[in-house]
Design a protein around this motif. Sequence first.
Motif, PDB file in Angstrom:
ATOM      1  N   ALA A 198       0.832  -1.197   0.000  1.00 55.04           N
ATOM      2  CA  ALA A 198       0.000   0.000   0.000  1.00 55.04           C
ATOM      3  C   ALA A 198       0.872   1.254   0.000  1.00 55.04           C
ATOM      4  CB  ALA A 198      -0.936  -0.009   1.203  1.00 55.04           C
ATOM      5  N   LYS A 199       1.915   1.293   0.852  1.00 56.68           N
ATOM      6  CA  LYS A 199       2.817   2.440   0.894  1.00 56.68           C
ATOM      7  C   LYS A 199       3.585   2.575  -0.415  1.00 56.68           C
ATOM      8  CE  LYS A 199       4.669   1.086   4.821  1.00 56.68           C
ATOM      9  NZ  LYS A 199       5.585   1.064   6.002  1.00 56.68           N
ATOM     10  N   LEU A 200       3.966   1.424  -0.993  1.00 55.63           N
ATOM     11  CA  LEU A 200       4.714   1.453  -2.251  1.00 55.63           C
ATOM     12  C   LEU A 200       3.863   2.035  -3.393  1.00 55.63           C
ATOM     13  CD1 LEU A 200       7.533   0.645  -3.180  1.00 55.63           C
ATOM     14  CD2 LEU A 200       6.607  -1.541  -3.923  1.00 55.63           C
ATOM     15  N   LEU A 201       2.578   1.697  -3.402  1.00 52.18           N
ATOM     16  CA  LEU A 201       1.689   2.252  -4.443  1.00 52.18           C
ATOM     17  C   LEU A 201       1.540   3.761  -4.283  1.00 52.18           C
ATOM     18  CD1 LEU A 201      -1.125  -0.468  -4.699  1.00 52.18           C
ATOM     19  CD2 LEU A 201       0.896  -0.163  -6.122  1.00 52.18           C
ATOM     20  N   TYR A 202       1.519   4.228  -3.037  1.00 56.96           N
ATOM     21  CA  TYR A 202       1.452   5.677  -2.814  1.00 56.96           C
ATOM     22  C   TYR A 202       2.728   6.342  -3.310  1.00 56.96           C
ATOM     23  CZ  TYR A 202       1.009  10.170  -0.460  1.00 56.96           C
ATOM     24  OH  TYR A 202       0.941  11.521  -0.191  1.00 56.96           O
ATOM     25  N   ILE A 203       3.876   5.710  -3.040  1.00 59.27           N
ATOM     26  CA  ILE A 203       5.153   6.241  -3.533  1.00 59.27           C
ATOM     27  C   ILE A 203       5.156   6.260  -5.066  1.00 59.27           C
ATOM     28  CG2 ILE A 203       7.628   5.707  -3.678  1.00 59.27           C
ATOM     29  CD1 ILE A 203       7.446   4.663  -0.771  1.00 59.27           C
TER      30      ILE A 203
END
Length: 774
Positions: A50-55
């Motif tokens: 989830a954090k990687l998709l935001y990045i």
Amino acid sequence: MPYYRLKDLIKAIRACKTAADERAVIQKESAAIRTSFKEENNDARHSNVAKLLYIHMLGYPAHFGQIECLKLVASNRFADKRLGYLGIMLLLDENQEVLTLVTNSLKNDMNHSNMYIVGLALCTLGNISSPEMARDLCAEVEKLLGSSNTYIRKKAALCAMRIIRKVPDLQENFLNRAKNNLNDRNHGVLLTAITLIIEMCYKNPETVQTFRKTVPLLVRHLKTLVSAGFSQEHDVTGVTDPFLQVKILRLLRILGKGDAEASEAMNDILAQVATNTESSKNVGNSILYETVQTIMEIQSENTNAVQRHRNIILDCLRDGDISIRRRALELSFALINESNVRVLTRELLAFLEVADNEFKQGMTTKICLAADRFAPNKRWHIDTVLRVLKLAGNFVREEILSNFIRLVSQTTELNAYTAQKLYASLKSDISQESLTLAGVWVIGEYGDILIKGGNFEEEELVKEVTESDVIDLLESILAGPYANQVTREYVLTALMKLTSRFTSISSIQRIQAYIEKYNTSIEVEVQQRAVEYSNLFKFESIRPAVLERMPIPEVKEEVVRQTEDTGSLLDDIGPVTATTATPQNAKNDIMNLFSSGSLLDDIDPVTATTAAPLNAKNDIMNLFSPGPTTPTTAPVAPTQNAQQTNALDSLGLLGLGDQYVAYNKNGFKVSLNPSKDPNNSNILNIEVTFHNVGVGVTVQNLLFQAAVPKTQKLQMQPPSSTSILPGATAQQTIRVANPQKSNVRLRLRIVYSTPTGAKVDEIAEFNGFPQEIW
């Protein structure tokens, strides 16, 4: 320290004051996520992806999370699958090899019992499918397209669109399923099924014939939507499901194009949609736009079927949406025929008055062409074009103005009416250029008719038009703010023509003085005209003839038919038509045959024809240019120079039976023997005979040329001989097309030489044929 929750990461990034701070936070977190992936931390995988998709959304590299997304998809938890498929759609595309690892997971999830998981798989396939995946999973999508679950069916239809785009050959697998889904009552399924069918029709036009059978079903669906009451589920600002209506209309347009039966089936519902749709809102405008597009595309054997929509289309001309107005305008012109030309033209003229400038040029052209084609009578035709000139005279193309002038010239019984209307129009408005040019031309050409019977209304009083009034009007046009060089050229020519139309000496002198003011104009063309017109006043004997009324122009059509020995005598009317059949060395002898400068080039044009070779046809342009009647002669022997007189003095009008002598001088005689063509009464055949009766020696290098007015056409055959012995004769045939039955006027040029070196170059005129001949 890594931020273990997505929410915390977002807060940290938003708290950064500079781009460098943001990069530092993201690099630190990316390193922590990468380390977690290497440690195979299953509990943190969901949060890390989830954090990687935001990045990734912020534009930073996130490709190292692709495999982790695949692992989430393999999970049994719905939340993991949803995030995994989202990651696949964002981080992968159809060109990456990793995608092949997803195929098996997609196939398994398409057979899952949870419809939402099935929907996730279909959505992913519809976004990133490669041709290989499309072939592998086509059967699964086809099966789901027939599912009993409406949610799955609409997702499968959208996924099938992607498959068809990637592999068009697989289209046949979805034909029956897509057709069956048109019977569904669920709007979502209907919408996706129609979208799929539209895509099929675009990819393979042969599919259109298959779906034409569904037109009645589509018409029923559209009728239900139009007549349905309020439905909270589908209502958009008072319109029932405008998205579905637009899609149905778009599909009907495709199915009705080129098919009369399908078009006929949808005519009534199209009228109903256009009538019942509220056009004050954007959703209504969208439906109206598609409706007009559909009406324009469909075809019907019964023209009344399209005419049925006439009132609706005319109402659309006043719509607030410019795209609807444009389509309605195009359709309005397509609907014009003999029975409705008055009504539709009146509506189009009303729209022309308030139309945007971008519409006006096209509208003026189409209205005038429609009037020319369908006019019920000449007076209505003239009134319509006059109205166009008044409303949008600055947007009228040159050919339309030329056609109007031709119409006025041909309608002699309405010359007084037209001149009066144009005079009154110019009295009230000179801002419209085309109106001004047309009015000036007509007043100059028919000024005498205007004076005899013209009147105009001013301050509710009817006043007679006087010569002084006409001159005042033309002078006011030149003095006005809208005058340009073209206007000044037209007005000067019109004033010059009026000197032969008016009878008052004071008016003629006033015109002469006014024209002389332009002798020093800085505009070369205007100055040239003014100087030439001023000089023409010195030739009172020929001025009326030079300024005589223009001949009535012919309609561009073939007047005579082709014969076996000659080509078409008349082709499209042009400024000069030449037919030649003389030797090459005569090529340059025709230049300026009867030219005395460019005096009044636009008055009394005449067609010239000579017997010279084809490649010399452009060299006779000035054969019959207007000017004084003094001939231009080539150098001749001194004895011949002494005998030469004005061309008019050599005119012979003696009739000898059927023979008419056109030239008799220096022992050389030219006689004419006319006869009507047996196949066409509009053609006069003239047998020209050359007599060497007293030259005393052989006549050599005979060159005979002829010219006729532009209302006539002339064709010459080669002479029987270009050398004539003493006492002998030679013949040559002339064919004159005279569709208007006007007097046949010939201007002749006779050129020959003798063995002694003498050369004769004479010009003669002949118009002595009796009326029963022409």
